[in-house]
Motif scaffolding. Structure first.
Motif, PDB file in Angstrom:
ATOM      1  N   GLY A 259       1.666   5.221 -17.321  1.00 52.27           N
ATOM      2  CA  GLY A 259       0.565   6.053 -17.817  1.00 52.27           C
ATOM      3  C   GLY A 259       0.136   7.114 -16.839  1.00 52.27           C
ATOM      4  N   MET A 260       0.932   7.287 -15.760  1.00 49.48           N
ATOM      5  CA  MET A 260       0.688   8.281 -14.706  1.00 49.48           C
ATOM      6  C   MET A 260      -0.592   7.991 -13.927  1.00 49.48           C
ATOM      7  N   GLN A 261      -0.990   6.726 -13.880  1.00 49.38           N
ATOM      8  CA  GLN A 261      -2.079   6.310 -13.002  1.00 49.38           C
ATOM      9  C   GLN A 261      -1.493   6.012 -11.629  1.00 49.38           C
ATOM     10  N   ILE A 262      -2.004   6.689 -10.603  1.00 50.16           N
ATOM     11  CA  ILE A 262      -1.437   6.577  -9.262  1.00 50.16           C
ATOM     12  C   ILE A 262      -2.418   5.859  -8.341  1.00 50.16           C
ATOM     13  N   ALA A 263      -1.923   4.866  -7.622  1.00 47.69           N
ATOM     14  CA  ALA A 263      -2.700   4.182  -6.590  1.00 47.69           C
ATOM     15  C   ALA A 263      -1.993   4.391  -5.259  1.00 47.69           C
ATOM     16  N   THR A 264      -2.747   4.822  -4.253  1.00 51.92           N
ATOM     17  CA  THR A 264      -2.173   5.124  -2.944  1.00 51.92           C
ATOM     18  C   THR A 264      -2.967   4.437  -1.851  1.00 51.92           C
ATOM     19  N   VAL A 265      -2.267   3.837  -0.901  1.00 46.92           N
ATOM     20  CA  VAL A 265      -2.885   3.266   0.292  1.00 46.92           C
ATOM     21  C   VAL A 265      -2.386   4.055   1.494  1.00 46.92           C
ATOM     22  N   ARG A 266      -3.320   4.679   2.209  1.00 49.74           N
ATOM     23  CA  ARG A 266      -2.974   5.370   3.455  1.00 49.74           C
ATOM     24  C   ARG A 266      -3.224   4.396   4.588  1.00 49.74           C
ATOM     25  N   SER A 267      -2.163   3.841   5.116  1.00 50.43           N
ATOM     26  CA  SER A 267      -2.269   2.730   6.053  1.00 50.43           C
ATOM     27  C   SER A 267      -2.490   3.211   7.482  1.00 50.43           C
ATOM     28  N   ASP A 268      -2.843   2.247   8.337  1.00 48.19           N
ATOM     29  CA  ASP A 268      -2.956   2.506   9.767  1.00 48.19           C
ATOM     30  C   ASP A 268      -1.652   2.195  10.491  1.00 48.19           C
ATOM     31  N   PHE A 269      -0.630   1.835   9.736  1.00 47.27           N
ATOM     32  CA  PHE A 269       0.655   1.494  10.324  1.00 47.27           C
ATOM     33  C   PHE A 269       1.487   2.759  10.549  1.00 47.27           C
ATOM     34  N   LEU A 270       2.586   2.580  11.267  1.00 48.09           N
ATOM     35  CA  LEU A 270       3.542   3.668  11.425  1.00 48.09           C
ATOM     36  C   LEU A 270       4.256   3.906  10.096  1.00 48.09           C
ATOM     37  N   PRO A 271       4.925   5.046   9.934  1.00 48.34           N
ATOM     38  CA  PRO A 271       5.529   5.374   8.631  1.00 48.34           C
ATOM     39  C   PRO A 271       6.523   4.319   8.142  1.00 48.34           C
ATOM     40  N   PHE A 272       6.541   4.145   6.820  1.00 46.94           N
ATOM     41  CA  PHE A 272       7.482   3.231   6.186  1.00 46.94           C
ATOM     42  C   PHE A 272       8.782   3.976   5.873  1.00 46.94           C
ATOM     43  N   THR A 273       9.881   3.233   5.905  1.00 51.28           N
ATOM     44  CA  THR A 273      11.184   3.811   5.592  1.00 51.28           C
ATOM     45  C   THR A 273      11.809   3.206   4.342  1.00 51.28           C
TER      46      THR A 273
ATOM     47  N   LEU B 124       6.564   2.482 -10.641  1.00 47.51           N
ATOM     48  CA  LEU B 124       7.422   3.031  -9.599  1.00 47.51           C
ATOM     49  C   LEU B 124       6.646   3.054  -8.292  1.00 47.51           C
ATOM     50  N   ALA B 125       7.210   2.441  -7.271  1.00 47.71           N
ATOM     51  CA  ALA B 125       6.613   2.473  -5.931  1.00 47.71           C
ATOM     52  C   ALA B 125       7.403   3.446  -5.059  1.00 47.71           C
ATOM     53  N   PHE B 126       6.685   4.159  -4.184  1.00 47.97           N
ATOM     54  CA  PHE B 126       7.371   5.016  -3.222  1.00 47.97           C
ATOM     55  C   PHE B 126       6.569   5.089  -1.937  1.00 47.97           C
ATOM     56  N   VAL B 127       7.277   5.233  -0.825  1.00 44.18           N
ATOM     57  CA  VAL B 127       6.652   5.292   0.490  1.00 44.18           C
ATOM     58  C   VAL B 127       6.989   6.627   1.129  1.00 44.18           C
ATOM     59  N   GLY B 128       6.093   7.080   2.021  1.00 45.23           N
ATOM     60  CA  GLY B 128       6.251   8.401   2.603  1.00 45.23           C
ATOM     61  C   GLY B 128       6.129   8.416   4.111  1.00 45.23           C
ATOM     62  N   GLN B 129       6.546   9.514   4.678  1.00 45.04           N
ATOM     63  CA  GLN B 129       6.481   9.699   6.122  1.00 45.04           C
ATOM     64  C   GLN B 129       5.051   9.892   6.604  1.00 45.04           C
ATOM     65  N   ASP B 130       4.098  10.052   5.684  1.00 47.12           N
ATOM     66  CA  ASP B 130       2.694  10.199   6.062  1.00 47.12           C
ATOM     67  C   ASP B 130       1.962   8.861   6.085  1.00 47.12           C
ATOM     68  N   CYS B 131       2.725   7.770   6.232  1.00 48.74           N
ATOM     69  CA  CYS B 131       2.163   6.413   6.365  1.00 48.74           C
ATOM     70  C   CYS B 131       1.491   5.928   5.075  1.00 48.74           C
ATOM     71  N   THR B 132       1.926   6.426   3.923  1.00 47.77           N
ATOM     72  CA  THR B 132       1.344   6.003   2.659  1.00 47.77           C
ATOM     73  C   THR B 132       2.337   5.178   1.857  1.00 47.77           C
ATOM     74  N   ILE B 133       1.783   4.327   0.998  1.00 43.39           N
ATOM     75  CA  ILE B 133       2.548   3.655  -0.037  1.00 43.39           C
ATOM     76  C   ILE B 133       1.821   3.907  -1.345  1.00 43.39           C
ATOM     77  N   SER B 134       2.565   4.278  -2.382  1.00 42.45           N
ATOM     78  CA  SER B 134       1.968   4.623  -3.669  1.00 42.45           C
ATOM     79  C   SER B 134       2.684   3.889  -4.785  1.00 42.45           C
ATOM     80  N   VAL B 135       1.928   3.587  -5.830  1.00 39.83           N
ATOM     81  CA  VAL B 135       2.490   3.009  -7.053  1.00 39.83           C
ATOM     82  C   VAL B 135       1.983   3.842  -8.218  1.00 39.83           C
TER      83      VAL B 135
END
Length: 376
Positions: free
Chosen positions: A239-253, A224-235
């Motif tokens: 197995g509840m292993q979470i990977a998150t990238v906090r980008s330098d871009f503006l927030p994703f919608t 499951l992928a989800f994006v947030g107003q804090d400029c992050t994208i997570s997968v």
């Protein structure tokens, strides 16, 4: 390459949401109003063929079922409608959602025998057709939702549903309706799935966070992928292993999977962006998808600069100053949709934005335009 579908709207107004029919020969979109406009391909152009005008306030969600050819819409008027074509005309059926706040998003299930509507009432309405009553009825998924539901997406098994909310969390619930479907098989997210059971709850960070603006299941449903107003994208994997990238871009919608390991996001940077998630659980930014030829700037010597400032009170750079962005979209991208292919192997996707533009992106051609790009 990317194709801008021009002349859809008489003037540039934001496109809130859009949806394609099965063969992408028609499109339904909402121009940030209470209307849904339907266009059909006419050669190289697009012609408006119908207007769906039952909503009383702004339309917030549209989905077009590919097999049954039914359209479902929801709006800020707290209503949803199922539209069925009869004798060439779209006929609406009101769906009683039983909510006291605006509906925010809507999605058909993969089997198209039910749909889900998110709302500001801190719940998700799971709607299905009751044959004995000849009516669409709804059941509510409530706990532990604590804020507005911003996005939803169905698992491929037609039972689980991902929910993003403005309480900084993404969750997975069971939407099993025993009256219309068989008992679900066990999944990687759990085995027992009574209606409303929460199978998973995740957030992008334990310390900071933002509204979850979109959620998307992979083709297998194991990620499951989800994006947030804090400029992050997570997968998050099953197995509840979470990977998150906090980008330098503006927030994703918005976000969507285009292969089993690749996904595309977009938002306030006005440009779709490609990420990959490998077998070791690493999430990596690959490239921006909007590859435009950069305008060559005029070479300016120090002498010419001071001469123009002295004679014309004008800097040479100011002559070429423009407010146009170097991207096809000139304002926030509000939604991504698959145009051709599926989440196993998508070949084209579409985007709409606040600038009123609708763009179709050719994923395969991007590999040839971006050096070293390989979409796995």
């Amino acid at each position: 390459m990317a194709e801008v579908i021009k002349n859809l709207l008489p003037e540039p107004v934001p496109i809130t949401c859009h949806a394609w029919n099965r063969d992408c020969s028609q499109i339904a979109l909402s121009p940030n109003s209470d209307l849904v406009l339907i266009y059909a391909r006419n050669g190289k152009d697009w012609k408006q063929i119908d207007v769906l005008s039952e909503h009383g306030q702004r339309v917030t969600g549209i989905d077009w079922a590919s097999n049954t050819n039914s359209i479902v819409t929801c709006g800020a008027d707290r209503n949803a409608y199922v539209w069925v074509q009869q004798a060439g005309k779209w006929k609406p059926t009101l769906v009683i959602l039983r909510i006291n706040r605006a509906a925010t998003c809507v999605r058909w299930s993969p089997m198209e025998n039910k749909f889900a509507v998110g709302s500001g009432a801190r719940l998700v309405s799971i709607c299905y057709f009751a044959e004995e009553h000849d009516w669409w009825v709804s059941r509510h998924v409530k706990k532990p939702l604590k804020s507005t539901v911003t996005s939803i997406d169905w698992h491929p098994n037609n039972v689980l549903i991902a929910v993003g909310a403005s309480d900084f969390k993404a969750r997975i619930f069971s939407a099993y309706i025993k009256e219309i479907e068989d008992k679900p098989q066990p999944t990687a997210w759990g085995t027992k799935m009574p209606f409303g059971a929460m199978m998973a709850e995740v957030t992008s960070s334990d310390h900071v966070g933002g509204w979850v603006t979109d959620v998307s299941f992979s083709a297998s449903g194991d990620k499951l992928a989800f994006v947030g107003q804090d400029c992050t994208i997570s997968v998050v994997s099953s197995g509840m292993q979470i990977a998150t990238v906090r980008s330098d871009f503006l927030p994703f919608t918005t976000c969507i999977w285009i292969t089993q390991n690749s996904l595309v996001t977009a938002g306030h940077d006005c440009c779709p962006m490609l990420f990959t998630y490998d077998d070791t659980g690493n999430l990596t930014f690959v490239s921006k998808m909007d590859v435009q030829l950069q305008k060559q700037t005029q070479k300016v010597t120090a002498m010419n600069r001071f001469r123009d400032l002295d004679k014309k009170a004008q800097d040479i750079d100011s002559k070429t100053t423009t407010t146009n962005l170097e991207t096809l979209h000139q304002n926030t991208i509000t939604q991504l949709r698959l145009f051709s292919g599926d989440r196993v192997k998508a070949t084209k996707l579409s985007s709409c934005g606040v600038d009123g533009q609708l763009v179709v992106w050719d994923i395969n051609s991007l590999e040839g335009m971006i050096a070293g790009l390989r979409i796995a």
